[in-house]
Design a protein around this motif. Structure first.
Motif, short mmCIF file in Angstrom:
data_model
loop_
_atom_site.label_atom_id
_atom_site.label_comp_id
_atom_site.label_asym_id
_atom_site.label_seq_id
_atom_site.Cartn_x
_atom_site.Cartn_y
_atom_site.Cartn_z
N LEU A 31 0.82 -1.21 0.00
CA LEU A 31 0.00 0.00 0.00
C LEU A 31 0.85 1.27 0.00
CD1 LEU A 31 -2.86 -0.96 2.47
CD2 LEU A 31 -3.01 -0.70 0.00
N ILE A 32 1.84 1.30 0.88
CA ILE A 32 2.67 2.50 0.98
C ILE A 32 3.51 2.69 -0.28
CG2 ILE A 32 4.61 3.53 2.23
CD1 ILE A 32 3.40 2.31 4.78
N VAL A 37 5.04 5.52 -5.12
CA VAL A 37 5.53 5.43 -6.50
C VAL A 37 4.58 6.12 -7.46
CG1 VAL A 37 5.98 3.82 -8.39
CG2 VAL A 37 6.91 3.37 -6.12
N TRP A 38 3.31 5.76 -7.41
CA TRP A 38 2.37 6.35 -8.36
C TRP A 38 2.05 7.81 -8.03
CZ3 TRP A 38 1.60 4.42 -12.94
CH2 TRP A 38 1.90 3.08 -13.15
N GLY A 39 2.07 8.15 -6.75
CA GLY A 39 1.93 9.57 -6.38
C GLY A 39 3.12 10.37 -6.87
N TRP A 43 3.18 13.42 -9.37
CA TRP A 43 3.83 14.69 -9.03
C TRP A 43 4.74 15.15 -10.17
CZ3 TRP A 43 9.04 15.88 -8.05
CH2 TRP A 43 9.26 17.15 -7.52
N LEU A 44 5.48 14.20 -10.77
CA LEU A 44 6.32 14.55 -11.91
C LEU A 44 5.49 15.04 -13.09
CD1 LEU A 44 8.93 11.64 -11.83
CD2 LEU A 44 9.32 14.05 -11.25
N ILE A 45 4.35 14.42 -13.33
CA ILE A 45 3.47 14.88 -14.40
C ILE A 45 2.94 16.27 -14.07
CG2 ILE A 45 1.27 14.43 -15.57
CD1 ILE A 45 1.89 11.43 -15.25
N ILE A 58 -4.36 11.83 -8.12
CA ILE A 58 -4.84 10.70 -8.93
C ILE A 58 -3.86 9.54 -8.84
CG2 ILE A 58 -5.29 9.93 -11.30
CD1 ILE A 58 -6.41 12.76 -11.83
N GLY A 59 -2.56 9.84 -8.91
CA GLY A 59 -1.54 8.80 -8.82
C GLY A 59 -1.55 8.10 -7.47
N ALA A 60 -1.74 8.86 -6.38
CA ALA A 60 -1.77 8.25 -5.05
C ALA A 60 -2.98 7.32 -4.90
CB ALA A 60 -1.81 9.34 -3.98
N VAL A 61 -4.13 7.75 -5.38
CA VAL A 61 -5.32 6.90 -5.31
C VAL A 61 -5.15 5.66 -6.19
CG1 VAL A 61 -7.79 6.80 -5.86
CG2 VAL A 61 -6.86 8.79 -4.68
N LEU A 62 -4.58 5.86 -7.38
CA LEU A 62 -4.31 4.73 -8.27
C LEU A 62 -3.32 3.76 -7.62
CD1 LEU A 62 -4.67 3.47 -11.12
CD2 LEU A 62 -2.67 4.82 -11.80
#
Length: 77
Positions: A31-32, A37-39, A43-45, A58-62
């Protein structure tokens, strides 16, 4: 106390821990790690596009969703 037996040892014959030891920590790690990673990718996007945290959220939720998927898939929870 006198007459009581110690609890049975759940280790294998070779002294290794049971196979499900650490499953909870593995789940938390999925989970973490997914969220970070996706958050981070989001952030980079955000930095590239110039938005204020939309893609990071969106990345964190994904990442959390994919972490739950991995938990169910690999650990059978």
């Amino acid at each position: 106390m006198t007459g009581q037996e110690p609890p049975p040892d759940k280790r294998g014959d070779d002294g290794s821990p049971p196979p499900d030891t650490g499953a909870g920590m593995t789940a938390v790690t999925y989970l973490i790690a997914g969220m970070l990673v996706w958050g981070g990718i989001g952030w980079l996007i955000d930095r590239y596009v110039g938005t204020q945290g939309i893609f990071a959220g969106i990345g964190a939720v994904l990442g959390i969703g994919l972490g739950v998927y991995l938990i169910v898939r690999r650990l059978g929870a």
